[in-house]
Design a protein around this motif. Structure first.
Motif, short mmCIF file in Angstrom:
data_model
loop_
_atom_site.label_atom_id
_atom_site.label_comp_id
_atom_site.label_asym_id
_atom_site.label_seq_id
_atom_site.Cartn_x
_atom_site.Cartn_y
_atom_site.Cartn_z
N TRP A 36 0.83 -1.21 0.00
CA TRP A 36 0.00 0.00 0.00
C TRP A 36 0.86 1.25 0.00
N VAL A 37 0.49 2.21 -0.84
CA VAL A 37 1.13 3.52 -0.85
C VAL A 37 0.06 4.60 -0.85
N TYR A 38 0.34 5.69 -0.19
CA TYR A 38 -0.59 6.81 -0.13
C TYR A 38 -0.70 7.49 -1.49
N ASN A 39 0.46 7.68 -2.14
CA ASN A 39 0.47 8.30 -3.46
C ASN A 39 1.76 7.88 -4.18
N ALA A 40 1.96 8.38 -5.37
CA ALA A 40 3.10 7.97 -6.19
C ALA A 40 4.45 8.35 -5.58
N GLU A 41 4.48 9.35 -4.73
CA GLU A 41 5.73 9.78 -4.10
C GLU A 41 6.02 9.04 -2.80
N SER A 42 5.10 8.21 -2.35
CA SER A 42 5.24 7.49 -1.09
C SER A 42 5.89 6.14 -1.30
N ASN A 43 6.42 5.60 -0.22
CA ASN A 43 6.99 4.25 -0.25
C ASN A 43 6.08 3.30 0.50
N SER A 44 5.99 2.08 0.00
CA SER A 44 5.22 1.04 0.68
C SER A 44 6.06 0.47 1.82
N ALA A 45 5.42 -0.31 2.66
CA ALA A 45 6.14 -1.00 3.74
C ALA A 45 7.24 -1.88 3.14
N ALA A 46 6.94 -2.55 2.03
CA ALA A 46 7.93 -3.42 1.39
C ALA A 46 9.16 -2.63 0.95
N ILE A 47 8.95 -1.47 0.37
CA ILE A 47 10.07 -0.63 -0.07
C ILE A 47 10.86 -0.12 1.13
N ILE A 48 10.18 0.32 2.16
CA ILE A 48 10.87 0.82 3.35
C ILE A 48 11.74 -0.27 3.96
N VAL A 49 11.21 -1.46 4.06
CA VAL A 49 11.99 -2.58 4.62
C VAL A 49 13.18 -2.88 3.73
N LYS A 50 12.97 -2.89 2.44
CA LYS A 50 14.07 -3.16 1.50
C LYS A 50 15.18 -2.11 1.65
N HIS A 51 14.78 -0.85 1.77
CA HIS A 51 15.76 0.23 1.95
C HIS A 51 16.48 0.09 3.29
N LEU A 52 15.74 -0.14 4.36
CA LEU A 52 16.37 -0.31 5.67
C LEU A 52 17.40 -1.43 5.64
N SER A 53 17.02 -2.55 5.10
CA SER A 53 17.92 -3.69 5.05
C SER A 53 19.15 -3.39 4.20
N GLY A 54 18.93 -2.77 3.05
CA GLY A 54 20.06 -2.40 2.20
C GLY A 54 21.03 -1.48 2.91
N ASN A 55 20.49 -0.52 3.64
CA ASN A 55 21.33 0.39 4.41
C ASN A 55 22.08 -0.37 5.49
N MET A 56 21.38 -1.23 6.21
CA MET A 56 22.02 -1.98 7.30
C MET A 56 23.14 -2.87 6.79
N VAL A 57 22.88 -3.57 5.71
CA VAL A 57 23.91 -4.46 5.16
C VAL A 57 25.12 -3.65 4.74
N SER A 58 24.89 -2.52 4.10
CA SER A 58 26.00 -1.68 3.66
C SER A 58 26.76 -1.08 4.84
N ARG A 59 26.04 -0.51 5.78
CA ARG A 59 26.69 0.18 6.89
C ARG A 59 27.42 -0.75 7.84
N TRP A 60 26.81 -1.90 8.14
CA TRP A 60 27.31 -2.72 9.24
C TRP A 60 28.21 -3.88 8.81
N THR A 61 28.28 -4.18 7.52
CA THR A 61 29.22 -5.20 7.04
C THR A 61 30.62 -4.60 7.09
N ASP A 62 31.54 -5.27 7.75
CA ASP A 62 32.92 -4.79 7.88
C ASP A 62 32.94 -3.35 8.40
N PHE A 63 32.12 -3.10 9.40
CA PHE A 63 31.84 -1.76 9.92
C PHE A 63 33.09 -0.97 10.27
N MET A 64 34.04 -1.57 10.93
CA MET A 64 35.21 -0.83 11.42
C MET A 64 36.28 -0.63 10.35
N ASN A 65 36.21 -1.38 9.24
CA ASN A 65 37.33 -1.39 8.30
C ASN A 65 37.04 -0.85 6.90
#
Length: 180
Positions: A36-65
């Protein structure tokens, strides 16, 4: 008391709380609701989760190095609707959180004032943690808002119900008295 270790314990609990809020929201959403999206500029729950996970994988993989913005991350692709089911959404969600908690659990007090990089910009570890906590909490807030919009009167509140603040406070104070 070891201040650095206490901070790490607290921040891990805060991330767990944010994760729990998101999971309680996702649990209330149907297969259809996650798109579900409110309008064309909004993100669905699926998109938000996909973005969160993508960010987490990028940020926290080999975090210190390595830089938190990995070269193989496709951030723009995170906003494409490719999650095929609620089960897949939950797998994507969990994958990101596993990376985050693995990295946090590996940190020590002496790491907190070291520098890590995100898109080439240096951040103290403690700042990078706080930056991500705010980012994830804001997106989980979006998930909750979507849940409230989609479920309407069927929404099961995740916090103090409207009109019940005083009752909740009294219950909390009574519980505290029993502990003391």
């Amino acid at each position: 008391m070891n201040l650095g270790n206490e901070y790490l314990n607290i921040v891990i609990q805060r991330f767990k709380s944010v994760k729990s809020l998101g999971e309680k929201t996702i649990k209330q959403l149907s297969e259809r609701d996650i798109y579900w999206v409110y309008n064309a500029e909004s993100n669905s729950a699926a998109i938000i989760v996909k973005h969160l996970s993508g960010n987490m994988v990028s940020r926290w993989t080999d975090f210190m190095n390595s830089d938190g913005e990995k070269l193989d991350r496709n951030r723009d692709g995170e906003f494409e609707d490719t999650i095929s089911s609620k089960a897949e959404l939950l797998e994507v969600w969990e994958h990101g959180w596993q990376k985050l908690f693995a990295a946090l659990n590996d940190l020590t007090e002496s790491d907190l004032l070291k520098t890590v990089y995100i898109r080439g910009e240096g951040h103290l570890v403690i700042d990078a943690i706080e930056r991500q906590l705010v980012h994830y909490a804001s997106h989980v807030g979006q998930l909750v808002y979507i849940g409230k919009q989609v479920k309407d009167s069927e929404w099961e509140t995740l916090s103090i119900p409207k009109g019940k603040s005083q009752e909740f406070l009294e219950q909390m104070l009574d519980q505290q008295k029993k502990k003391d």
